[in-house]
Design a protein around this motif. Sequence first.
Motif, mmCIF file in Angstrom:
data_model
loop_
_atom_site.group_PDB
_atom_site.id
_atom_site.type_symbol
_atom_site.label_atom_id
_atom_site.label_comp_id
_atom_site.label_asym_id
_atom_site.label_seq_id
_atom_site.Cartn_x
_atom_site.Cartn_y
_atom_site.Cartn_z
ATOM 1 N N LYS A 167 -15.226 -10.722 17.570
ATOM 2 C CA LYS A 167 -15.716 -10.945 18.928
ATOM 3 C C LYS A 167 -15.099 -9.885 19.839
ATOM 4 O O LYS A 167 -14.122 -10.140 20.541
ATOM 5 C CB LYS A 167 -15.358 -12.353 19.411
ATOM 6 C CG LYS A 167 -16.055 -13.463 18.628
ATOM 7 C CD LYS A 167 -15.723 -14.835 19.179
ATOM 8 C CE LYS A 167 -16.477 -15.928 18.428
ATOM 9 N NZ LYS A 167 -16.173 -17.275 18.969
ATOM 10 N N PRO A 168 -15.682 -8.681 19.845
ATOM 11 C CA PRO A 168 -15.054 -7.564 20.555
ATOM 12 C C PRO A 168 -15.237 -7.571 22.066
ATOM 13 O O PRO A 168 -14.576 -6.812 22.770
ATOM 14 C CB PRO A 168 -15.734 -6.339 19.939
ATOM 15 C CG PRO A 168 -17.076 -6.840 19.515
ATOM 16 C CD PRO A 168 -16.862 -8.262 19.085
ATOM 17 N N TYR A 169 -16.138 -8.409 22.587
ATOM 18 C CA TYR A 169 -16.408 -8.402 24.025
ATOM 19 C C TYR A 169 -15.570 -9.479 24.714
ATOM 20 O O TYR A 169 -15.773 -10.674 24.501
ATOM 21 C CB TYR A 169 -17.900 -8.604 24.289
ATOM 22 C CG TYR A 169 -18.737 -7.487 23.706
ATOM 23 C CD1 TYR A 169 -18.910 -6.294 24.397
ATOM 24 C CD2 TYR A 169 -19.313 -7.609 22.444
ATOM 25 C CE1 TYR A 169 -19.653 -5.250 23.854
ATOM 26 C CE2 TYR A 169 -20.054 -6.567 21.893
ATOM 27 C CZ TYR A 169 -20.218 -5.396 22.605
ATOM 28 O OH TYR A 169 -20.946 -4.366 22.064
ATOM 29 N N LYS A 170 -14.616 -9.034 25.534
ATOM 30 C CA LYS A 170 -13.615 -9.920 26.127
ATOM 31 C C LYS A 170 -13.905 -10.171 27.608
ATOM 32 O O LYS A 170 -14.250 -9.252 28.347
ATOM 33 C CB LYS A 170 -12.214 -9.302 26.003
ATOM 34 C CG LYS A 170 -11.873 -8.712 24.636
ATOM 35 C CD LYS A 170 -11.693 -9.759 23.569
ATOM 36 C CE LYS A 170 -11.254 -9.129 22.251
ATOM 37 N NZ LYS A 170 -11.168 -10.119 21.156
ATOM 38 N N CYS A 171 -13.725 -11.418 28.019
ATOM 39 C CA CYS A 171 -13.819 -11.764 29.440
ATOM 40 C C CYS A 171 -12.529 -11.354 30.131
ATOM 41 O O CYS A 171 -11.437 -11.623 29.623
ATOM 42 C CB CYS A 171 -14.044 -13.269 29.587
ATOM 43 S SG CYS A 171 -14.080 -13.825 31.316
ATOM 44 N N ASP A 172 -12.654 -10.706 31.297
ATOM 45 C CA ASP A 172 -11.458 -10.258 32.016
ATOM 46 C C ASP A 172 -10.927 -11.318 32.981
ATOM 47 O O ASP A 172 -9.987 -11.065 33.731
ATOM 48 C CB ASP A 172 -11.737 -8.949 32.768
ATOM 49 C CG ASP A 172 -12.851 -9.091 33.801
ATOM 50 O OD1 ASP A 172 -13.410 -10.204 33.947
ATOM 51 O OD2 ASP A 172 -13.177 -8.084 34.460
ATOM 52 N N GLN A 173 -11.540 -12.523 32.940
ATOM 53 C CA GLN A 173 -11.095 -13.582 33.846
ATOM 54 C C GLN A 173 -10.534 -14.802 33.113
ATOM 55 O O GLN A 173 -9.943 -15.683 33.729
ATOM 56 C CB GLN A 173 -12.262 -14.019 34.745
ATOM 57 C CG GLN A 173 -12.808 -12.867 35.594
ATOM 58 C CD GLN A 173 -13.875 -13.321 36.560
ATOM 59 O OE1 GLN A 173 -13.659 -14.259 37.338
ATOM 60 N NE2 GLN A 173 -15.029 -12.670 36.536
ATOM 61 N N CYS A 174 -10.749 -14.862 31.794
ATOM 62 C CA CYS A 174 -10.180 -15.939 30.983
ATOM 63 C C CYS A 174 -10.063 -15.435 29.551
ATOM 64 O O CYS A 174 -10.285 -14.247 29.293
ATOM 65 C CB CYS A 174 -11.028 -17.214 31.070
ATOM 66 S SG CYS A 174 -12.646 -17.107 30.244
ATOM 67 N N ASP A 175 -9.722 -16.306 28.621
ATOM 68 C CA ASP A 175 -9.494 -15.850 27.245
ATOM 69 C C ASP A 175 -10.749 -15.916 26.376
ATOM 70 O O ASP A 175 -10.666 -15.811 25.149
ATOM 71 C CB ASP A 175 -8.360 -16.647 26.597
ATOM 72 C CG ASP A 175 -8.653 -18.150 26.543
ATOM 73 O OD1 ASP A 175 -9.731 -18.564 27.021
ATOM 74 O OD2 ASP A 175 -7.797 -18.893 26.031
ATOM 75 N N TYR A 176 -11.916 -16.067 26.991
ATOM 76 C CA TYR A 176 -13.168 -16.120 26.242
ATOM 77 C C TYR A 176 -13.496 -14.752 25.654
ATOM 78 O O TYR A 176 -13.247 -13.714 26.268
ATOM 79 C CB TYR A 176 -14.305 -16.565 27.166
ATOM 80 C CG TYR A 176 -15.671 -16.585 26.515
ATOM 81 C CD1 TYR A 176 -16.111 -17.690 25.797
ATOM 82 C CD2 TYR A 176 -16.528 -15.494 26.630
ATOM 83 C CE1 TYR A 176 -17.362 -17.713 25.206
ATOM 84 C CE2 TYR A 176 -17.786 -15.504 26.041
ATOM 85 C CZ TYR A 176 -18.191 -16.619 25.331
ATOM 86 O OH TYR A 176 -19.435 -16.626 24.746
ATOM 87 N N SER A 177 -14.057 -14.742 24.453
ATOM 88 C CA SER A 177 -14.558 -13.509 23.849
ATOM 89 C C SER A 177 -15.877 -13.809 23.155
ATOM 90 O O SER A 177 -16.157 -14.956 22.791
ATOM 91 C CB SER A 177 -13.542 -12.924 22.864
ATOM 92 O OG SER A 177 -13.265 -13.842 21.823
ATOM 93 N N ALA A 178 -16.691 -12.770 22.967
ATOM 94 C CA ALA A 178 -18.035 -12.957 22.423
ATOM 95 C C ALA A 178 -18.348 -11.888 21.393
ATOM 96 O O ALA A 178 -17.763 -10.801 21.394
ATOM 97 C CB ALA A 178 -19.071 -12.921 23.541
ATOM 98 N N ALA A 179 -19.308 -12.205 20.529
ATOM 99 C CA ALA A 179 -19.716 -11.268 19.483
ATOM 100 C C ALA A 179 -20.662 -10.200 20.010
ATOM 101 O O ALA A 179 -20.786 -9.132 19.415
ATOM 102 C CB ALA A 179 -20.375 -12.024 18.332
ATOM 103 N N ASP A 180 -21.345 -10.470 21.131
ATOM 104 C CA ASP A 180 -22.270 -9.478 21.682
ATOM 105 C C ASP A 180 -22.187 -9.488 23.206
ATOM 106 O O ASP A 180 -21.744 -10.463 23.824
ATOM 107 C CB ASP A 180 -23.705 -9.730 21.218
ATOM 108 C CG ASP A 180 -24.217 -11.102 21.626
ATOM 109 O OD1 ASP A 180 -24.711 -11.226 22.755
ATOM 110 O OD2 ASP A 180 -24.104 -12.042 20.822
ATOM 111 N N LYS A 181 -22.624 -8.384 23.791
ATOM 112 C CA LYS A 181 -22.469 -8.182 25.229
ATOM 113 C C LYS A 181 -23.301 -9.165 26.044
ATOM 114 O O LYS A 181 -22.869 -9.633 27.098
ATOM 115 C CB LYS A 181 -22.851 -6.746 25.590
ATOM 116 C CG LYS A 181 -22.511 -6.373 27.025
ATOM 117 C CD LYS A 181 -22.792 -4.913 27.299
ATOM 118 C CE LYS A 181 -22.416 -4.543 28.727
ATOM 119 N NZ LYS A 181 -22.710 -3.121 29.031
ATOM 120 N N SER A 182 -24.520 -9.479 25.576
ATOM 121 C CA SER A 182 -25.381 -10.375 26.346
ATOM 122 C C SER A 182 -24.762 -11.766 26.465
ATOM 123 O O SER A 182 -24.869 -12.417 27.512
ATOM 124 C CB SER A 182 -26.769 -10.466 25.707
ATOM 125 O OG SER A 182 -26.694 -10.991 24.396
#
Length: 211
Positions: free
Chosen positions: A127-142
């Motif tokens: 999950k390379p896409y990281k939220c800069d406001q919490c610890d959430y991360s995602a597998a894709d940008k959308s």
Amino acid sequence: MSTLNQHLATHTGDKPYMCGECGYRTAKKSELSRHMRTHTGEKPYKCDQCDYSATRKYHLDQHLANHTGDKPFKCDQCDYSTARKHSLHRHLARHTGDKPYMCGDCGYRTARKYDLSTHMRTHTGEKPYKCDQCDYSAADKSTLNRHLAMHTGDKPYMCGECGYRTTQKSTLSRHMRTHTGEKPYKCDQCDYSAAHKSNLNQHLQFTHAQW
């Protein structure tokens, strides 16, 4: 690494350049530099007509077509045209049905290499896409963008019929069926149809389930 050595790596499969953040590997140093921008958020290519910026030059070139209205990539089988070459390739796959990219783990096939790369993360858990406001991360940008809308409250997709707003284009498409009456999900055992897949699944479970 010389240009020749980089070319030879395409034959040997050697990928000496590795990302220290997520383990991504590549044969080219320039590719690693571009990849690192997914972690740093750096967008060095700026539009001179609005505040858009991009991590890659060709993304900026594609964006500039939005200002000019230029759509140089044309389908030779219908009247479709687009500003983006990859959009044309994706469109052409609808005519041919060609899906050359296949997952070796589960057999999933797709017309786009990018979609296969995104799909592979369902197996690797990356999950390379990281939220800069919490610890959430995602597998894709959308998916990350949809998450970020929860922080900002932004709902850019609006229904022209009733003013309903949402963070997701797909949600707006589903909502529009309440106005159009469209029911694209058909039961293959009777004449029932539904506006939403979940409704069809419920119908199949309670009406046609084998007890």
